[in-house]
Design an enzyme around this catalytic site. Structure first.
Site, PDB file in Angstrom:
ATOM      1  CB  SER A 114      50.115  60.287  86.133  1.00  0.00           C
ATOM      2  OG  SER A 114      49.241  60.537  85.060  1.00  0.00           O
ATOM      3  CG  ASP A 152      53.055  65.902  81.302  1.00  0.00           C
ATOM      4  OD1 ASP A 152      52.420  65.245  80.453  1.00  0.00           O
ATOM      5  OD2 ASP A 152      53.087  65.594  82.511  1.00  0.00           O
ATOM      6  CG  HIS A 155      52.844  62.103  81.757  1.00  0.00           C
ATOM      7  ND1 HIS A 155      52.182  62.999  82.569  1.00  0.00           N
ATOM      8  CD2 HIS A 155      52.297  60.879  82.022  1.00  0.00           C
ATOM      9  CE1 HIS A 155      51.273  62.361  83.281  1.00  0.00           C
ATOM     10  NE2 HIS A 155      51.331  61.070  82.973  1.00  0.00           N
TER      11      HIS A 155
END
Length: 253
Positions: free
Chosen positions: A101, A197, A227
């Protein structure tokens, strides 16, 4: 569990890290926003490194986990400085960067700043430029006015307490964008992205793949992965990608 080790950076921040000795290239894990080095993916990679006899480093950016600082005082530039300090002071020779991320954005910044140190790169739901293309682009006019008036906006989060986005985070992020200028990745690179996600859309991964330039770059889409990307099969996909770029990469300090 034993206590982490610490380094003090030239910018006055005290960072917690854990290092496992082993064969190189060392794998360095960069965590996501408001996450830390004790997350599922970091611990799974640490266990893999122990079994495989690989060198592995994980750390907490300032304002996260066991490192000093307050999250609301930080920004991408600070966390990139933290990552560079860890690479410079805790590791030697070529490394494989694994960024999750926000950590994916940080890994790209490290790859741009010190490509001679990078043997390979793996990103997991990478979120490059999210302060601009995510937060700022999606703010309502009322939120932008609140930012101007108070210097911050609190966003609801499914991961716990509201996420405080500061004006400094937004403005600093504009100095560290990676999708607006050439992005050369001259080493094996694997982008991993889940199709379910809700935080980073698949279009971001496709944009990154299209924008970056490199001789050995692949995007893997995992149907149904969210995610967190932390189900057993997804964790196995991360390990396979790390082993893939480790076997074909080269680099030096």
């Amino acid at each position: 569990m034993s206590q982490p080790e610490y380094i003090a950076t030239e910018h006055g921040r005290r960072l917690a890290y854990r290092r496992r000795d082993g064969a190189g290239p060392a794998v360095v894990f960069l965590h996501g926003l408001r996450s830390d080095m004790e997350g599922t993916k970091a611990l799974h990679l640490d266990d893999w490194a122990r079994t495989a006899g690989r060198a592995f480093v994980r750390f907490d950016c300032s304002g996260h986990g066991q490192s000093d600082g307050t999250f609301e005082d930080g920004c991408i530039g600070d966390w990139a400085e933290d990552a560079r300090a860890i690479l410079s002071e805790v590791t030697e020779g070529p490394v494989v960067l694994v960024g999750s991320s926000m950590g994916g954005w940080l890994a790209l910044l490290m790859a741009r700043a010190m490509p001679e140190r990078v043997a390979g790169l793996v990103t997991i739901a990478a979120a490059p430029d999210f302060t601009e293309d995510g937060f700022w682009a999606e703010f309502t006019e009322d939120q932008k006015a609140e930012m101007e008036a108070s210097g911050q906006v609190a966003l609801p989060s499914e991961y716990g307490e509201p996420l405080v986005v500061t004006q400094r985070m937004i403005e600093d992020g504009r100095s560290h964008l990676v999708l607006r200028a050439p992005l050369d990745l001259p080493f094996p690179t694997r982008f991993l992205q889940g199709t379910a996600d809700a935080d980073v859309d698949v279009s971001v991964a496709l944009r990154l793949l299209e924008h970056a330039d490199g001789p050995d770059m692949r995007l893997t889409l995992v149907k149904g992965a969210d995610h967190r990307f932390s189900e057993p099969a997804e964790l196995a996909t991360i390990v396979a990608a790390v082993e893939d770029v480790s076997g074909s990469g080269s680099g030096g300090k």
